[in-house]
Design an enzyme around this catalytic site. Structure first.
Site: not given
Ligand code: FAD
Length: 538
Positions: A464-466
């Site tokens: 969940f870390h773009p």
């Protein structure tokens, strides 16, 4: 709203946008408009720390899917993104991790002003630490609460003891400059409730008459007059197109997916790609949407023979404990402890993060667990793979094409394999053994590298870390300069996770808040002169 003028128009009320709205409107003479596509953040599951699992694929989630990932068995990976006040900080796992000193010193090689020593005051300015603060690592008077978990699961201390058994370093605080080691997860909570960026920064500012917050206001285009950004066109809650004017700056804080999308919809991007999507180019900037990075992750899941995991979090007893005392399993952020690991001792900083979740994480978090179980999440901290965001069409309502290019660099597969092996060793420690039962599918248990590779390809997901899709720098492919101004245009900035040149060794909310804290100073120092014939007064 049409025709109204503000000094600053900020697009997106997420981790970064909330910080900017608060800091910029601190000057009563300065009028700020914050546009948020989502609705208010009133849902109970946003407040309840463990409730975020239930926000997946609801109205509070953009609910994106990537394109088919050839290296992940052609799967389309689920990408949640927050769509409400607070943005992703209203649906995230609340972990506050700054990253490693070398992350920022690496940025500073091409982006002066962003070294660790230079950004540290901005982390500290945001932080309001409650609880342990060894060595005074954290700030204690900022707006954003960082607490210890109130009721960690009994298995969490076993995880920490297991890490010690493997010879890892117990960190006094997880956010020391060198984060190699293990510690309980510091969380964005205040007295047992989530403390999102909206809680920390917007709520205290609600009464400011110079700050206007519009929800269900979906920005569709940045208005340009030649090379100067003059305002924003958005669709309001009734579906009516509105235009607002910014006399000083337009600031895009729509996140790593939507910020590049909005630039491209406005004609800012690679000319050929824009034309192919049916958008008339206004400003050629080849890097928009490129340089996409994310932490790929895998989950080692096991049954737990003891009925003590968060599988019981929904029980009436736990609900009562939460409602009456703000205690119990519902105060868990689910990610309760982490270890940052160097799988090769020669590395200058960790390459793997192990995340302890006292509940099984199955099917990208969308599959309900069959019973009590445990998860060691394995995240690759410095992936070599790069992807991109592109327009699917000129229709703002159509989701952009998200291609993270997972595992397109072969080194990333090797990195995940090495991380999974550390997770296996951890599960065999004396400390954890009493809690570990049989492997829980799809985790196959200890298998050879070929079978483990197949498992990764079939089950790896996003952490969940773009970041990185409007990268800062001074080269031709950079989108913003080191003051976060869109290169070649006037009075337009991007301020959010998308400007990171390289992903950090940790989760990405804290770095995004830091970026916005620093950006607020950069913006306020700009002192824009009004254009001839234009009033600066709003
Ligand atoms: C499920 C999940 C768990 C996570 N867990 C953690 C964690 O535990 N710790 C951590 O550090 N990080 C975590 N992250 C990542 C972290 O939350 C993000 O990196 C961070 O919030 C990004 O901030 P941002 O400001 O760049 O974008 P966001 O916070 O996503 O904000 C963007 C905002 O812009 C709005 N917007 C978008 N397009 C438009 C438009 N056209 N018009 C108007 N508004 C628009 C969005 O609705 C949103 O509110 C998690 C993320 C998710 C999704």
């Amino acid at each position: 709203m049409t025709g109204r003028t503000w000094h600053y128009v900020v697009v997106g009320a997420g981790s970064a946008g909330c910080v900017l709205a608060w800091r910029l409107s601190a000057d009563p003479a300065c009028r700020v408009l914050l546009l948020e596509a989502g609705g208010p953040d009133r849902k109970r599951e946003i407040r309840i720390p463990a409730g975020f699992i239930k926000l997946a694929q609801t109205a509070y989630d953009w609910n994106y899917r990537t394109t088919k990932q050839p290296q992940l068995s052609d799967r389309e990976i689920y990408w949640p993104r927050g769509r409400t006040l607070g943005g992703s900080s209203s649906i995230n796992g609340q972990a506050w991790t700054r990253g490693h000193r070398v992350d920022y010193d690496g940025w500073a090689q091409s982006c002066p002003g962003w070294s660790y020593d230079e950004v540290l005051p901005y982390f500290r300015r945001a932080e309001h630490r409650v609880g342990s603060n060894m060595g005074g690592v954290y700030g204690t008077s900022g707006p954003h609460f960082i607490s210890e978990l109130r009721d960690p699961n009994p298995t969490t201390s076993a995880f920490l003891a297991g890490c010690a058994e493997l010879g890892m370093r117990r960190l006094g605080e997880l956010n020391e400059p060198d984060n190699t080691g293990f510690a309980p997860t510091p969380v964005n909570q205040r007295r047992g409730l989530r403390n999102s960026a909206a809680d920390a920064y917007l709520r205290p500012a609600r009464r400011r008459r110079n700050l206007t917050i519009l929800t269900r206001a979906f920005a569709q285009r940045i208005l340009l007059d030649g090379a100067r950004a003059t305002g924003v066109e958005y669709r309001d809650a009734a579906g009516v197109t509105q235009r607002v004017t910014a006399s000083r700056e337009v600031i895009v804080s729509a996140g790593a997916v939507n910020s590049p999308q909005l630039l491209m919809l406005s004609g800012i991007g690679d000319t050929d790609q824009l034309r192919a999507a049916g958008v008339e180019p206004r400003h050629d900037l080849v890097g928009v949407g490129g340089n996409l990075q994310d932490h790929p992750a895998c989950a080692v899941t096991m049954h737990c023979p003891k009925p003590i995991t968060l599988f019981s979090a929904d029980s009436p007893t736990q609900l009562a404990r939460f409602l009456l005392l703000r205690r119990g399993m519902l105060t868990s952020s689910v990610n309760e402890a982490v270890a940052f690991v160097r799988t090769d001792p020669a590395l200058a900083a960790p390459d793997i993060e192990l995340v302890w979740l006292p509940v099984p994480l199955l099917g990208e978090g969308l599959t309900p667990p069959p019973g009590h179980g445990l998860t060691v999440g394995v995240e690759l901290l410095q992936p070599d793979s790069r992807g991109h965001i592109r327009l699917a069409s000129s229709d703002p309502a159509e989701p952009p094409l998200i291609d993270p290019g997972y595992l397109t660099a072969e080194s990333d597969l090797r990195g995940l394999l090495a991380g999974l092996r550390v997770a296996e060793d951890l599960c065999e420690t004396a400390a954890l053994r009493p809690y570990i039962g049989a492997p829980m599918a799809p985790w196959p248990g200890k298998v050879d590298d070929a079978t483990l590779t197949t498992f990764i390809r079939e089950h790896a997901q996003t952490a969940f870390h773009p970041v990185g899709t409007c990268r800062m720098g001074n080269d031709d492919a950079a989108v913003v300069d080191c003051q976060l101004r869109v290169r070649g245009l006037d009075r337009l900035r991007v301020v959010d996770a998308s400007v990171m040149p390289r992903i950090t060794r940790g989760h990405t909310h804290a770095p995004t808040v830091m970026i916005a804290e620093r950006a607020a100073d950069l913006i306020q120092a700009s002192n824009h002169e009004p254009e001839p014939g234009q009033s600066d007064a709003a």
